[in-house]
Design a protein around this motif. Structure first.
Motif, short mmCIF file in Angstrom:
data_model
loop_
_atom_site.label_atom_id
_atom_site.label_comp_id
_atom_site.label_asym_id
_atom_site.label_seq_id
_atom_site.Cartn_x
_atom_site.Cartn_y
_atom_site.Cartn_z
N TYR A 1 0.84 -1.21 0.00
CA TYR A 1 0.00 0.00 0.00
C TYR A 1 0.87 1.25 0.00
O TYR A 1 0.58 2.22 -0.71
CB TYR A 1 -0.92 0.00 1.22
N GLU B 1 2.15 1.70 -3.54
CA GLU B 1 1.10 2.15 -4.45
C GLU B 1 0.69 3.60 -4.18
O GLU B 1 0.35 4.35 -5.11
CB GLU B 1 -0.13 1.24 -4.31
N SER B 2 0.72 4.01 -2.91
CA SER B 2 0.22 5.33 -2.51
C SER B 2 1.35 6.29 -2.18
O SER B 2 1.15 7.29 -1.48
CB SER B 2 -0.70 5.19 -1.29
N THR C 1 0.88 10.23 -2.67
CA THR C 1 0.00 10.85 -1.68
C THR C 1 0.61 10.79 -0.29
O THR C 1 0.65 11.79 0.44
CB THR C 1 -1.37 10.15 -1.66
N ASP D 1 -7.66 7.70 4.78
CA ASP D 1 -7.53 7.32 3.37
C ASP D 1 -7.39 5.81 3.23
O ASP D 1 -8.06 5.18 2.42
CB ASP D 1 -6.29 8.00 2.75
N TRP D 2 -6.49 5.24 4.02
CA TRP D 2 -6.24 3.80 3.94
C TRP D 2 -7.46 3.00 4.36
O TRP D 2 -7.86 2.03 3.70
CB TRP D 2 -5.04 3.46 4.83
N TYR E 1 -10.65 3.60 4.37
CA TYR E 1 -11.83 3.62 3.51
C TYR E 1 -11.53 3.11 2.10
O TYR E 1 -12.43 2.61 1.42
CB TYR E 1 -12.41 5.03 3.44
N LYS E 2 -10.28 3.22 1.66
CA LYS E 2 -9.98 2.85 0.28
C LYS E 2 -9.41 1.45 0.12
O LYS E 2 -9.57 0.85 -0.94
CB LYS E 2 -8.98 3.86 -0.31
N SER E 3 -8.73 0.95 1.15
CA SER E 3 -7.90 -0.22 0.90
C SER E 3 -8.16 -1.41 1.79
O SER E 3 -7.53 -2.45 1.60
CB SER E 3 -6.42 0.17 1.04
N THR E 4 -9.03 -1.33 2.78
CA THR E 4 -9.16 -2.44 3.70
C THR E 4 -10.47 -3.19 3.57
O THR E 4 -10.69 -4.17 4.27
CB THR E 4 -9.05 -1.94 5.16
#
Length: 502
Positions: free
Chosen positions: A262, A265-266, A269, A394-395, A397-400
């Protein structure tokens, strides 16, 4: 020297000029002594007019003392200040909200976490969950072992064991009443052995490089015995078990491969969020050449590349899950790790914001244990809002896929120890040369390190540390005291003098 009652003293310290000729300095000192003697003369018992001094006369004497003290030495200049010994603990914010109880709300939050994160494998029915905490509770704290722990670090450790003891005590009470076995409680101390060793850093082409404690032979052995001695004392006094861990264990966490992916990839940001100055994610890995071990400090030369392995050939084309991170050594060139190789991940290092975020992510994903963290109050406020909660949202809500929701980290902030100016008492690494010389003169330098405290008392550390442990455990009984700072002068009275302030 007199000034009108009710007004602030407008004088100055006339003997501070380092270029003052020596003869003039001596003369000024003599004048200050004579002035103080004259003002004190009414207090002498053989004086015919010995009497109680008026408020204005008292102020004149205090002012004269303030003028005399800086003239005592040209090398170790000190200044006099005064206080009335009255300790104020005004309510407001956290001290108001948790005036009577800190651990109760924490336990309620842990109960909510447990019911909200029940997994399909869990045999309990959420509808019938009775609030019994069954998952182990770990209270975490950490330190960079680059000095013998000073009083601020000792307070963090005391707080961790004190809150663990209080949690365990309340769980035992409930266990006795309900007959249901409650969760075990322990303390984990993580040593940041990837902290840079002073004198091993270098700058090449404007890029900063450093060498970690774990990569310098014998560096960790200098101060670690003090830490373990402190931890064994506190563990015995609190009757709470503890373990210690290091950074290779931190990066061995089972969730770390997906978290580092992660980060890769991020990175654009996260770079802006975690490092406003450099705009990069400060992941590091030391050069694998044994006699080198340099690591680039801020990750400005890191390169991130996705790749496909046999394990993900059948995955959808838009779901690349593996990355290589290539690091640069100015002496030996590039070297890399793969996010799919857990062993290689243990080579990683991270700066404080990145480490803080990774730790919170992995603990939020853990549905088998509860985690409570104790850290210094200098990491509260804007630091956490900027470097933890914004990227964490961010993490989550978007990635888990909801695994990180609705839980948030449980962090308790230990009171800061501050000097006369309100600045935190720091390791000598972060203050100017001889920055705490005055503390040595005043014998408060025993607060600068556990080693010096033992030397001050001439014992194995139990007297000074024991007094501090007693003080911190009393804060647990009066939680509003956990939401303020404590001065060196206050702690001198408690630890060195054995005094109980009003």
């Amino acid at each position: 020297m007199a000034y009108a009652p009710g007004t602030a003293w407008q004088g100055h310290y006339p003997h501070h000029d380092e270029h003052l000729p020596n003869a003039q300095s001596v003369s000024s000192r003599a004048g200050a002594v004579q002035e103080l003697f004259t003002l004190l003369s009414p207090l002498l018992p053989d004086q015919p007019f010995s009497r109680q001094l008026q408020a204005e006369e008292q102020r004149e004497i205090l002012s004269a003392i303030q003028n005399l003290v800086p003239t005592l030495s040209r090398d170790n200049r000190v200044y006099a200040t005064f206080h009335d010994g009255q300790v104020q603990d005004p309510l407001g914010g956290g001290s108001y909200a948790f005036e009577k109880d800190l651990v109760g709300p924490l336990l309620t939050a842990l109960k909510d976490d447990e019911i909200n994160s029940l997994t399909p494998e869990d045999s309990r029915d959420p509808a019938s969950f009775d609030g019994t905490i069954t998952r182990p509770i770990i209270v975490h704290a950490g330190a960079q072992p680059n000095n013998s722990p000073h009083v601020g670090t000792l307070i963090v450790f005391c707080y961790a064991f004190a809150v663990a003891r209080e949690i365990r005590g309340r769980l035992r009470t409930k266990e006795i009443r309900s007959g249901r076995k409650m969760a075990p409680v322990s303390v984990e101390i993580t040593f940041v052995d990837t902290a840079p060793v002073n004198g091993y850093d270098k700058k090449v082409d404007g890029v900063k490089y450093q060498t970690a404690y774990r990569d310098v032979n014998g560096a960790l052995a200098t101060h670690l015995p003090d830490y373990y001695q402190v931890l064994h004392f506190l563990s015995a006094w609190a009757d709470i078990p503890f373990i210690t861990s290091y950074q290779h264990q931190f990066f061995s966490d089972p969730y770390m491969p997906e978290l580092i992916r992660y980060f890769a990839e991020s990175r654009l940001t996260l770079g802006k969020q975690l490092s406003p100055k450099y705009g990069t994610v400060a992941l590091r890995a030391a050069c694998p050449v044994p006699d080198c071990r340099l690591a680039e400090k801020h990750g400005v030369n890191n390169q991130y590349r996705p790749f496909v392995t046999h394990a993900n050939l059948d995955m959808e084309s838009d779901g690349v899950t593996d990355w290589t991170i290539t690091f640069h050594c100015p002496m030996h060139g590039p070297h890399f790790i793969s996010t799919s190789d857990p062993k290689e991940l243990t080579r990683l290092e991270a700066n404080a914001p990145a480490r803080n975020l990774l730790r919170s992510m992995s603990q939020l994903l853990d549905t088998k244990r509860h985690h409570v963290r104790v850290t210094g109050a200098d990491y509260a406020g804007m630091y956490q809002e900027t470097f933890l909660y914004r990227p964490l949202v961010d993490w989550a809500y978007k990635s888990t896929g909801g695994r990180g929701i609705p839980r948030t980290p449980h962090i308790l902030y230990s009171p800061l120890v501050v000097d006369w100016s309100g600045a935190k008492l720091s390791k000598s690494l972060y203050v100017r040369k001889d920055g705490y010389q005055a503390m040595k003169l005043l014998e408060t330098d025993a607060l600068c390190s556990y080693a010096q405290m033992k030397e001050y008392f001439g014992d194995n550390g139990t007297l000074g540390l024991g007094r501090l442990w007693k003080e911190v455990t009393e804060w647990m009984d009066d939680p509003k005291k956990l939401f303020r700072a404590f001065s060196v002068e206050y702690l001198r009275g408690i630890i060195l003098d054995g005094r109980r302030w009003n």
